[in-house]
Scaffold this motif. Sequence first.
Motif, PDB file in Angstrom:
ATOM      1  N   ALA A 148      42.674  35.818  38.989  1.00 27.74           N
ATOM      2  CA  ALA A 148      42.765  35.483  37.566  1.00 27.74           C
ATOM      3  C   ALA A 148      41.417  35.543  36.874  1.00 27.74           C
ATOM      4  CB  ALA A 148      43.373  34.098  37.399  1.00 27.74           C
ATOM      5  N   MET A 149      40.338  35.363  37.634  1.00 31.63           N
ATOM      6  CA  MET A 149      38.988  35.379  37.073  1.00 31.63           C
ATOM      7  C   MET A 149      38.104  36.239  37.959  1.00 31.63           C
ATOM      8  SD  MET A 149      36.981  34.151  34.683  1.00 31.63           S
ATOM      9  CE  MET A 149      35.301  33.632  34.298  1.00 31.63           C
ATOM     10  N   PRO A 150      37.433  37.250  37.409  1.00 30.04           N
ATOM     11  CA  PRO A 150      36.575  38.084  38.256  1.00 30.04           C
ATOM     12  C   PRO A 150      35.486  37.248  38.920  1.00 30.04           C
ATOM     13  CG  PRO A 150      36.835  39.039  36.051  1.00 30.04           C
ATOM     14  CD  PRO A 150      37.410  37.668  35.992  1.00 30.04           C
ATOM     15  N   PRO A 151      35.290  37.370  40.240  1.00 35.57           N
ATOM     16  CA  PRO A 151      34.220  36.600  40.888  1.00 35.57           C
ATOM     17  C   PRO A 151      32.834  36.991  40.394  1.00 35.57           C
ATOM     18  CG  PRO A 151      35.771  37.470  42.503  1.00 35.57           C
ATOM     19  CD  PRO A 151      36.096  38.126  41.207  1.00 35.57           C
ATOM     20  N   VAL A 152      32.655  38.294  40.081  1.00 35.14           N
ATOM     21  CA  VAL A 152      31.376  38.787  39.571  1.00 35.14           C
ATOM     22  C   VAL A 152      31.584  39.243  38.137  1.00 35.14           C
ATOM     23  CG1 VAL A 152      29.542  40.503  39.844  1.00 35.14           C
ATOM     24  CG2 VAL A 152      30.613  39.484  41.865  1.00 35.14           C
ATOM     25  N   LEU A 153      30.770  38.681  37.247  1.00 34.95           N
ATOM     26  CA  LEU A 153      30.905  38.930  35.818  1.00 34.95           C
ATOM     27  C   LEU A 153      29.528  39.301  35.287  1.00 34.95           C
ATOM     28  CD1 LEU A 153      33.234  38.605  33.698  1.00 34.95           C
ATOM     29  CD2 LEU A 153      32.398  36.288  33.319  1.00 34.95           C
ATOM     30  N   ILE A 154      29.439  40.387  34.539  1.00 34.03           N
ATOM     31  CA  ILE A 154      28.157  40.817  33.984  1.00 34.03           C
ATOM     32  C   ILE A 154      28.268  40.933  32.476  1.00 34.03           C
ATOM     33  CG2 ILE A 154      28.703  43.259  34.428  1.00 34.03           C
ATOM     34  CD1 ILE A 154      25.663  43.686  34.900  1.00 34.03           C
TER      35      ILE A 154
END
Length: 560
Positions: free
Chosen positions: A357-363
């Motif tokens: 549900a939520m990307p572990p890596v976010l840029i």
Amino acid sequence: MTVTPPELSCAPAQEVLWWVQHRSARKDVYNLTWRLTVAGLETEPLTHAWRLVTARHEALRTSFARRGDSLVRQVHPASVARSLVDVNEASWPDPLPAEPEALLDELATLLHAEPFDLARAPLARLTLLNVAGRQELLVTVHHAVLDGWALHLVLSDLDEAHRAVRSALAAGTDPDGLTPERVFAEPPVPYADFAERAGRPVSPDSLAYWRAALSGARAAALLPDGPPRPGRDGAVVRHRLTAAASAAVPTVAHRVGSTHFAVLLGAVRAVLAAGGATGRTGIGVVVANRMSAADQSVVGYCAHNVVLADAVAPGDTLDAVAGRARDALWESLPHQHVGFDRVVDELPAADAEALGAMPPVLITHHGRIGGGLALGGAPARLLPSPSSTARCQLVIGVSEEDADTVVEIEYDAATLSEATVRAFLADVEETLTRSAEAPDTAVHAIGVRTRATAGAGVGARPSADAEPAARPAAATAEQAGQPAAELLEFWRATLGVPASADDDFFQLGGHSLQVLSLIDTVEGHTGRRLDVTEWLDRPTPRRMAELLGLRAAAPANPTA
């Protein structure tokens, strides 16, 4: 006489942040604090200026209310800005209990962590700190009302209002007579127009695009570097890339014909792939979601996350990976108004599970946001974030300061050490530098210390009540971690359909406010409280049972 504020529709992303806040163990998880070095500010003029800015922008007078299965924004009138707004001041006399830098760091961390009540405006506060002749201004807002772009606009307005207040005081005029209409040349752009557009049904074309773009992708993440660290939550590392790495970014961008951000996104993906996140992987990207000139002037929460997928082949160079990042950013542009929180509900079950549900890596690319600010006639320099919470495993913020590239990483300190995060940054620098010098170098040949993986549940914190690695023979794989029957009944009552252990809440038709109803029901019957941020990566009955300790009893071992 009490004025009842009008109730307006929320943008979908605001609704998501509201219900995550409502059930997170840490209530400051979506606090956004800018810590600024300032000089010569006085509380009274600053307070007058802040009231003018609050009267100007509806986001600073916004609170939220639940109406059945809906969430609404309550926008309080500009006339009440004076009663809503004040500026806090904290001064520490000599002798100091610690070095000034350490004391300011501690104060910033404590003040950032103070939660907001989303039902009460304002969801923003200013605190002026004076320690040993040093002055800092902490501007803390809740993300549901402002994103970073909007906060930059607010602080630019604050400087303009502060200059007007100082001029009035110098002329012997009462600054209470100033109004936003007199101080600011242009009227504000209403947020309501953006919120209305954001809430429209998603077009079939956009859904089809994202389904195809994310087909077969798995979330990429760093491997935890040891057992969970009790009592740790989030931490921040702020790092200025080496001169060689900073210079490499425009070099590669020029070769590829891309933005600097596409190169940095490509470098992050290349390091994760070289570290073990193989195959087609997804990385979260924060997009500004401001598609028009009017949107770019909106003060409110417009940003959201999308996920971009790619596969790095063994022979790929950084130029190749950055080139595909460039193409993905451009091709997705017409569909970036649809956030991943809306897309994930529409993906096939296998893809939704593999991405989470939520990307572990976010840029996120801040560019010059937060730079070039001034207040009180002096520069206001942005310092490292005082955040001590982790929204996901890694949130990588990229900024430009003069010719340098600055990377600030908020990371999950429960599963990653600072040494691991700094090793990841060193690998990104080495990938950039080597690729600029030798464009034909394959990224897998560079050699990285980073260890990464991809797949369902990666980057998520293990439950404190996690299953042991080995189970007795009598407890089969099917029985392991089965939710208690009462938990499945709570799901059925909330959603109106039966649920099995590994059904996805949103795939069954659930929506965000039904999550709250389910959690309230579970807590009311069992007394156990769920931290929704821990559950979102796998929103299934099995994961909920693990987190709450509500599993079905295992069968007794057979007797000989």
